[in-house]
Motif scaffolding. Structure first.
Motif, short mmCIF file in Angstrom:
data_model
loop_
_atom_site.label_atom_id
_atom_site.label_comp_id
_atom_site.label_asym_id
_atom_site.label_seq_id
_atom_site.Cartn_x
_atom_site.Cartn_y
_atom_site.Cartn_z
N MET A 72 40.24 154.65 67.20
CA MET A 72 39.45 154.09 68.10
C MET A 72 40.78 153.64 69.42
O MET A 72 39.24 154.00 71.03
CB MET A 72 38.34 152.80 68.08
CG MET A 72 37.30 152.62 68.28
SD MET A 72 35.96 153.78 68.46
CE MET A 72 35.86 153.78 70.45
N MET A 73 41.28 153.35 69.54
CA MET A 73 41.70 152.81 69.90
C MET A 73 42.19 153.27 71.81
O MET A 73 42.44 152.98 72.81
CB MET A 73 43.24 151.86 69.78
CG MET A 73 43.07 150.83 69.59
SD MET A 73 44.56 150.34 68.73
CE MET A 73 45.68 150.28 69.59
N ILE A 95 35.85 161.14 65.97
CA ILE A 95 34.39 159.90 66.73
C ILE A 95 33.56 160.27 68.00
O ILE A 95 34.24 161.59 68.20
CB ILE A 95 35.42 158.61 67.70
CG1 ILE A 95 36.10 158.54 66.43
CG2 ILE A 95 34.72 157.46 68.25
CD1 ILE A 95 37.42 157.28 67.37
N ILE A 96 32.40 160.62 68.04
CA ILE A 96 31.31 160.44 68.79
C ILE A 96 30.87 160.03 69.94
O ILE A 96 30.95 158.41 69.53
CB ILE A 96 30.17 161.66 67.96
CG1 ILE A 96 29.37 160.70 67.47
CG2 ILE A 96 31.11 162.90 67.10
CD1 ILE A 96 28.00 161.65 67.19
N HIS A 97 30.77 160.16 70.39
CA HIS A 97 29.27 158.60 71.07
C HIS A 97 28.65 159.24 72.81
O HIS A 97 29.23 160.48 73.54
CB HIS A 97 30.21 158.03 72.40
CG HIS A 97 30.15 156.61 73.60
ND1 HIS A 97 29.75 156.22 72.88
CD2 HIS A 97 28.88 156.73 74.23
CE1 HIS A 97 29.69 154.49 73.19
NE2 HIS A 97 28.90 155.67 73.78
N LYS A 98 27.42 159.28 72.76
CA LYS A 98 26.84 160.19 73.69
C LYS A 98 26.47 159.25 74.90
O LYS A 98 26.46 158.07 74.65
CB LYS A 98 25.53 160.18 72.67
CG LYS A 98 24.16 161.05 73.59
CD LYS A 98 23.88 162.27 73.89
CE LYS A 98 23.54 162.30 74.93
NZ LYS A 98 23.37 163.91 75.74
N GLN A 124 33.89 148.04 72.47
CA GLN A 124 33.22 146.91 72.33
C GLN A 124 32.27 146.78 71.05
O GLN A 124 31.47 145.97 70.93
CB GLN A 124 32.71 146.54 73.42
CG GLN A 124 33.13 146.00 74.16
CD GLN A 124 34.35 145.38 74.19
OE1 GLN A 124 34.14 143.94 73.37
NE2 GLN A 124 34.98 145.08 74.99
N ASN A 125 31.46 148.32 70.36
CA ASN A 125 30.94 148.94 70.09
C ASN A 125 30.83 150.35 69.37
O ASN A 125 30.56 150.65 69.87
CB ASN A 125 29.58 148.39 70.89
CG ASN A 125 28.08 148.40 69.58
OD1 ASN A 125 28.48 148.42 68.60
ND2 ASN A 125 27.30 148.26 70.08
N PHE A 126 30.80 149.84 68.14
CA PHE A 126 31.09 150.48 66.99
C PHE A 126 30.71 151.06 65.74
O PHE A 126 31.71 149.57 65.27
CB PHE A 126 32.88 151.32 67.40
CG PHE A 126 34.21 150.29 67.01
CD1 PHE A 126 34.34 150.36 65.38
CD2 PHE A 126 34.68 149.80 68.01
CE1 PHE A 126 35.58 149.44 65.46
CE2 PHE A 126 35.61 148.94 67.26
CZ PHE A 126 36.28 148.62 66.15
#
Length: 234
Positions: free
Chosen positions: A128-129, A231-234, A136-138
């Motif tokens: 994550m780092m 890790i995914i982020h939309k 801030q939000n995971f």
């Protein structure tokens, strides 16, 4: 005086322990003879590597594996009543995070035993780092379903949650199924969704990359049998 429960990190692979964790871990291991472990052989190997002068015959190891009976494990911390400290060792990384040791930490709180977490490598946090995503939000989601249709549905659900909450979604897979996971992610996610793959963290072969899914379609890292975080982020 009641003994303490020390949560002792281990390495994420074949690296020198003191390259990835502080000297305080070595000092605690040199002082403790009672340990709760998942695998006796690997636990002894790690203890010998970080504290080579420690007497192996003096070690008392209590197993916390899939065969351990709950009625037995609830007694593992009884020795603390005599003022004896106990160490909890994970198989890889930090105890009680994606790890069965959480039940022992819970037991310690129930018995009013102080829980002392020690610093060491966590593949989840280190991925994550380094991902460039929302620190801030995971959320960590563990393993996704094995069934192909259920897994694809879960991937889409996590993508939607990520978009709705601006929350990065972390998950793992059994190393020999990593490449199937990557294929499903490429086929299921939106082309503009960000995907981070972090494999072999802290090892010489460490691989950490974040691209949009459309760019991953031209990338095919060798992930077979390598511990990996997605890790995914939309």
């Amino acid at each position: 005086m009641i003994g303490k429960l020390y949560l002792i990190p281990t390495t994420l692979g074949d690296t020198e322990p003191l390259e990835v964790m502080p000297l305080s871990v070595k000092k605690v291991i040199e002082e403790i003879d009672y340990y709760i472990v998942e695998n006796e052989k690997s636990a002894r190997r790690f203890i010998k590597k970080i504290a080579p002068k420690k007497s192996q015959p003096s070690l008392q190891l209590m197993l916390l594996d899939k065969y351990a009976e709950e009625i037995e494990t609830t007694k593992y911390l009884d020795i603390c009543k005599e003022g004896v400290n106990v160490g909890l060792l994970s198989e890889a990384g930090v105890p009680a995070i994606a790890d069965p040791g959480a039940s022992i930490a819970k037991l310690a709180h129930e018995k009013n035993i102080r829980v002392v977490p020690l610093v060491g490598p966590s593949s989840i946090l280190m991925a994550m780092m380094s991902s460039g995503m929302n620190g801030q939000n995971f959320a960590f989601n563990g393993y996704l379903p094995i069934d192909k249709s259920e897994r694809k549905k879960t991937i889409k659900d996590l993508e939607k949650i990520s978009k709705d909450k601006n929350q990065s979604q972390i998950f793992i897979e059994t190393p020999y199924r990593n490449e199937k996971m990557l294929a499903d992610l490429k086929a299921t996610l939106s082309p503009t969704t960000n995907l981070c793959i972090a494999a072999d963290i802290t090892l010489p072969s460490e691989y950490i990359k974040t691209f949009m899914v459309k760019d991953w379609k031209h990338q095919q890292p060798d992930l077979h049998k390598r511990p990996a975080i997605f890790i995914i982020h939309k």
